[in-house]
Design an enzyme around this catalytic site. Structure first.
Site, PDB file in Angstrom:
ATOM      1  CB  SER A  66      40.157  39.080  29.597  1.00 36.97           C
ATOM      2  OG  SER A  66      40.015  40.536  30.128  1.00 36.97           O
ATOM      3  CE  LYS A  69      40.711  40.420  33.552  1.00 41.86           C
ATOM      4  NZ  LYS A  69      41.019  40.805  32.122  1.00 41.86           N
ATOM      5  CB  SER A 130      36.547  39.383  32.235  1.00 37.53           C
ATOM      6  OG  SER A 130      37.979  39.951  31.587  1.00 37.53           O
ATOM      7  CE  LYS A 255      38.631  35.997  31.536  1.00 43.02           C
ATOM      8  NZ  LYS A 255      37.267  36.979  31.282  1.00 43.02           N
TER       9      LYS A 255
END
Length: 447
Positions: A66, A69, A130, A255
């Site tokens: 993730s 992202k 997320s 993140k």
């Protein structure tokens, strides 16, 4: 976090298992060689200049999960800035985004197919929680209804940002296996690929080009669609935010990422005083492990490095205070630094940095002289700081700091182009000067 399978682990259970203070060490680390990270790959950089402070196998290609992202975040913010989309713009949810969003084994906010969400709602769900379905919806918005088209933009942008060895096959960072047959790029088992250095470069450019992303990234808890029957509490998966489980002073982003192949990864950033650090940890074995490894790097950086002004504004190199000017009203021009140079320097090593002048060749003629006319304050090159200590200098995320960690060199006065009369008299002067030198040389040869 999770681009990413929750696998039935409840938040309460995970939290309880992470409360022990023994999980993360508390002492700072004095030397880079002493930083023993259990991550497969890791990197620590100065968040203001991109100067690399520590690296372990930072060029190894791994799944970022993730953390991918962040590229979607970058492209959303870029589209906002260019006026292509607006935060309050309504977004239609496709079958693809809807079906992925209903999978609660993945990190998601359940979306409705009969409702339109604002770009801001979907962005916050992606950046804070997320949410994979929300990410896909944004990708389809920017990709004219196709995640595949958006993925092409992701890969193109990676090259523009100088991110090497990056390969995106989807917007969320999930393994294509989890996309329920909706994948448009790559094979069934493909997954995004990046290096720790590449992830750090993406994170660095994200917070440099769009610093406002941290306003969202640092939100610890927020309700999605609060007050409706669809409301869901979004707790930030970055548990190093100061008010969460592994609260770390100054942490405000960025993140997490988890898949079976990627393990547990994290791109974190924290600021204390005038120092911002950015770290990337890839492929640890546990949820808590990534935060422990991040703390090691952050502690090392904050303990051993300080922001130092290596050159002041208006600095002149001792052996290059002026440059020759061809066909100018003056034959030379003074040069000096436009701005001071301030970078993170390891304690006790300030004297190990030497200024090196690099000329901007577009201002030079065939003989290597500056070409008139020149304005006052015109950039004619830059000074970069060269490390002269005994250790190896790992450099910057971007070559020479791409304008950071260095400073432009500018002219201290204007120089007009010389008129024909000045050039003629100067030419005559050169002629007689050369003739006199020839005569004196000949006379000396007689004796």
């Amino acid at each position: 976090m999770f681009g990413n399978k929750l696998k039935g682990i409840t938040l309460t259970a995970v939290t309880a298992s992470m409360l022990s203070a023994s999980v993360i060490g508390s002492s700072g680390i004095a030397h880079a060689a002493d930083v023993k990270t259990n991550a497969a790959s890791a990197i620590l950089v100065d968040g203001d200049t991109g100067k690399i402070l520590f690296a372990k196998k930072a060029d190894q290609v791994l799944p970022p999960a993730s953390m991918s992202k962040m590229m979607t975040e970058y492209l959303v913010n870029e589209a906002i800035k260019k006026g292509k989309i607006q935060w309050d713009q309504k977004v239609t949810i496709s079958d693809y985004a809807y079906k992925i969003s209903q999978n609660r084994q993945l990190s998601n906010v359940p979306l409705r197919i009969d409702y339109k969400y604002t770009v801001k709602e979907l962005y916050e769900a992606m950046a804070i929680y997320s949410a994979n379905g929300a990410t896909i919806a944004l990708a389809e918005l920017l990709g004219d209804g196709s995640e595949g088209k958006f993925v092409k933009v992701m890969n193109k942008k990676a090259k523009e940002l100088g991110i090497k060895n990056a390969k995106f096959v989807n917007s969320s960072g999930l393994n294509n296996e989890d996309l329920q047959g909706f994948e448009e790029t790559g094979g069934k088992k493909d997954e995004n690929e990046m290096t720790a250095k590449g992830v750090a470069t993406l994170a660095y450019r994200l917070i440099t080009d769009y610093p406002e992303v941290l306003d969202t990234a640092k939100i610890p808890v927020k309700w999605f669609r609060k007050g409706t029957k669809d409301q869901i509490k979004m707790q930030n998966w970055n548990w190093m935010l100061p008010s969460l489980v592994y609260g770390y002073k100054g942490m405000d982003g960025l993140k997490t990422g988890t898949t079976n192949n990627a393990g547990y990864s994290f791109a974190g950033t924290a600021k204390r005083g005038d120092t911002r650090l950015l770290s990337v940890i890839m492929k640890t074995k546990s949820y808590k492990g990534r935060f422990g490894e991040t703390k090691k790097l952050m502690d090392y950086g904050f303990t051993n490095f300080t922001k130092q002004t290596l050159l002041p504004k208006g600095y002149q190199l001792k052996d290059k205070k002026t440059l020759s000017v061809a066909k100018g009203s003056e034959t030379e021009v003074g040069i000096a630094t436009k701005e001071p140079v301030s970078v993170l320097v390891k304690k006790g090593e300030k004297s190990h940095y030497k200024p090196v002048f690099v000329m901007d060749k577009k201002h030079l003629d065939e003989d290597g002289n500056l070409k008139a006319p020149l304005k006052k304050g015109e950039v004619v090159g830059h000074i970069q700081m060269k490390y002269t200590g005994s250790g190896e200098d790992p450099g910057y995320l971007e070559k020479d700091g791409s304008g950071k960690g260095q400073t432009p060199v500018v002219t201290t006065e204007a120089v007009d182009e010389a008129n024909w009369f000045v050039l003629m008299m100067r030419s005559i002067g050169h002629f007689f000067s050369n003739a006199w030198d020839s005569i004196t040389s000949t006379v000396k040869g007689w004796f």
